[in-house]
Design a protein around this motif. Structure first.
Motif: not given
Ligand code: 6R9
Length: 653
Positions: A314, A316, A392-394, A416-421, A505, A517, A520, A615
């Motif tokens: 992943w 992460t 990874g999720e809210p 609580d950290t938000w980010w994506q691949t 998101d 957040l 999706r 997820k």
């Molecule tokens: C790092 C990771 C990305 C999607 C992202 C969102 C969800 C990730 C979150 C979160 C709410 C958080 N997401 N962190 N939603 N709060 N702190 O998860 O990457 O596997 O690419 O997923 O995950 O929906 O758009 P990835």
């Protein structure tokens, strides 16, 4: 409000008043102060140039950002560096060779302690072996492995010789592996006989053999012996790690590569269509994950024991088990297995054993621990923890509160950290020495990152409103393209709101302007013209003490367009459910957020369908709730879950 007004944004229904500022001691010793936001705002590019200077560059860059051909960014133009040298050799040269890089804990209980010196030597050996196999700068290498040190060694060996890697989850099927190998045209595969999961040895090599029947261009397979299972060996193609890498020279002269040299391709499964190969490059990516690990986790590399409890397959794992931590000379924990093997206290035993200071994991794990009960972590000494994070999720407010209380002892910051691949590193998070956190909120954009929440027309929403999350400025660790498909890159991320990155998101700004957040946007439900977020309703359900996990989906309804259907996992104490429980939960949602959000049906289930990164795959639940055949399940962590849910529903649960 009219339907038209409702249609412009996602409604924001929930309220939260709890606040948790850091302790004065934590704040006083923190790596960054609130000045960091001012520094970044004053000159964003100068800010990132300063952070990139944390790395060792063989050649300096001449331009921080080239954005002359958006959305194709070039960061640190003209600069040259070697990512593996930045993660290894420079620490050894600085006298840190004896520092532990990883405390490895295998699921069966075997352990290994790997220092920076040893890791450097192993990576050099693997780099020499790959070179001997004919892998050259720019060639792609697929890695299909369990969670063992050789996985990291393989990644860094690729980075060292400039061969982009693509790590495929060990849990994925032969078919998923094949499509990824073909998409990036990998010529070499690194794998193992198997790995340990849930107490047994799970084979990996047969899936490789099956995948390769459709990949005629793969010429070599390098195999690590982990479990000792029998494997079929194809002469001339397959070779053992212990007969090649272990015998190779431990010295290797690393060459520097361009800052924009591809580092890896990571596939993300979209809800539809073929997986997207997200391309990350070298200088900007390493700057992003290195700096954010130090900043967000308040990293003290001399004393911290850092544990990202996630899979390396992943993103992460890439950013916060491998590249971020190693670039900062961190001591990390690497754990192979599942949280309940051989018992439900395994994680907490690991925290106690290694004195883990920093734990980073997914809400799905936290909700599972809630389901098992707080008595389990209470049996261990968790006092070494200084910071705990989620990704990874809210994270539902109640899961945050449980994490804070039962793991953090009500004394350590929760982030609580938000980010994506696609973003490569953390984009939205509290900063633990500065921010007074709110349960369930990711709070604010990281310094140097531009975030906005906009409506359908692309206008910023005001405080108290929900909409679409966008990133307004390019950032160093951003994806550069989708491998082999630049048009899809433009179309997916940059066409919805021209000039801005569309994350997919939903988000809201609360009355204070802080960010939440909402899940999706594909999962947003439309009930009688109200656009409702799955996250808020799920959080309302989880705030009932009987519920451990919840997933809601919108299902067709002749009257309201869509209606809310909920799937819930009950906590151990709540028993098996029954009509009185579902009635109570419906009333609870009505009370917490309003009658409009009340589920039409609530189904009690034992498990929810999830990806390996935790997820919830709501589209599969939608198929069940609408009585359709269940769609593609190849990215499910456990493919038996859907059958269990369907059977449970037929028997009237
Ligand atoms: C790092 C990771 C990305 C999607 C992202 C969102 C969800 C990730 C979150 C979160 C709410 C958080 N997401 N962190 N939603 N709060 N702190 O998860 O990457 O596997 O690419 O997923 O995950 O929906 O758009 P990835």
């Amino acid at each position: 409000m009219s339907t038209i007004e409702h249609a412009s944004a996602i409604e924001n229904l929930a309220h939260e008043n709890r606040r948790f500022p850091p302790s004065p001691e934590f704040a006083a010793a923190a790596n960054v102060t609130a000045d960091i936001y001012r520094e970044a705002d004053a000159d964003r590019l100068a800010f990132w140039a300063d952070k990139a200077a944390r790395l060792d560059w063989a050649e300096p860059w001449t331009q921080v950002l080239d954005w002359s051909d958006p959305p194709f960014a070039k960061w640190f133009v003209g600069g040259r560096l070697n990512v593996a040298v930045n993660c290894l050799d420079r620490h050894v040269a600085a006298g840190l060779g004896d520092r532990v890089a990883y405390h490895f804990e295998g699921e069966p209980g075997d352990t290994r302690t790997i220092t920076y010196r040893e890791l450097t030597e192993r990576v050099c050996q693997a780099a020499n072996t790959l070179t001997a196999l004919g892998v050259q700068e720019g060639d792609r290498v697929a890695i299909y492995m369990p969670m063992i040190p050789e996985t990291i060694i393989a990644m860094l060996a690729c980075a060292r010789i400039g061969a982009p890697h693509t790590v495929v989850f060990g849990g994925f099927s032969a078919e998923a592996l094949r499509t990824r190998i073909l998409d990036c045209d990998a010529r070499v595969v690194i794998t193992a006989d198997g790995g340990y999961r849930k107490g047994s040895a799970v084979a990996l090599k047969p899936a490789v053999d099956e995948a390769l029947t459709g990949c005629p261009d793969v010429r070599s397979v390098l195999m690590v012996r982990r479990t000792g299972q029998d494997v079929a060996v194809t002469e001339g193609r397959d070779l053992w790690w212990h007969e090649s890498v272990d015998r190779a020279s431990t010295s290797h002269d690393a060459q520097a590569f361009d800052a924009e040299h591809p580092l890896y391709v990571m596939y993300t499964s979209g809800t539809t269509g073929k997986p997207k190969g997200i391309l990350h490059t070298s200088g900007g990516y390493l700057t992003g994950c290195s700096f954010t690990q130090w900043e967000t986790f308040d990293l003290k590399p001399e004393t911290d024991v850092y544990w990202t409890a996630a899979d390396i397959g992943w993103v992460t794992g890439h950013s916060y088990i491998v590249y971020g931590p190693l670039s900062n000379a961190t001591t990390s924990v690497l754990y192979e297995g599942t949280p309940d093997t051989p018992h439900q206290g395994r994680w907490w035993e690991i925290v106690q054993k290694y004195g883990v200071t920093t734990l980073y994991c997914a809400p799905t794990a936290i909700r599972t621990f809630m389901k098992w009960g707080h008595q389990i972590p209470e049996g261990y000494d968790l006092s070494s923890l200084k910071l705990i994070g989620s990704v990874g999720e809210p994270i539902n407010p109640e899961a945050y509160m449980w994490y804070r209380e039962h793991i953090g002892g009500n004394r350590v910051p929760v982030i609580d950290t938000w980010w994506q691949t696609e973003t490569g590193s953390i984009m939205i998070s509290p900063l633990p020495g500065i921010t007074a956190g709110k349960p369930g909120a990711a709070m604010s954009a990281m310094p140097g990152i531009g975030v906005d929440v906009v409506d359908e027309q692309g206008e910023s929403v005001g405080n108290g409103q929900g909409g679409y999350l966008v990133l307004t400025e390019p950032w160093p660790s951003m994806l550069r393209t989708i491998w082999g498909d630049p048009e899809r890159f433009k179309e997916t991320y940059w066409s919805r709101f021209p000039g801005r990155y569309f994350a997919g998101d939903g988000a809201k700004r609360d009355e204070d302007g802080d960010l939440w957040l909402l899940g999706r946007v594909d999962d947003v439900m439309n009930v009688s013209g109200h656009r409702l977020s799955t996250t808020e309703i799920e959080s309302a359900l989880v705030s009932n003490p009987k519920v451990a996990e919840a997933a809601v989906v919108g299902v067709d309804d002749p009257v309201t367009g869509q209606a809310v259907a909920a799937f819930v996992i009950l906590r151990k104490e709540a028993g098996d459910g029954g009509d009185h429980v579902t009635r109570e939960l419906r009333e609870h949602v009505a009370k917490e957020i309003g009658k409009i959000a009340q589920p039409r049906q609530i189904m009690v289930v034992a498990e929810l369908p999830k990806t390996r990164s935790g997820k919830i795959m709501r589209r599969l639940l939608r198929d069940v709730a609408e009585n359709r055949p269940v769609g593609d399940v190849t990215t499910l962590a456990d493919s038996g879950v859907m059958d269990a849910i369907k059977t449970g529903m037929q028997s009237g649960a």
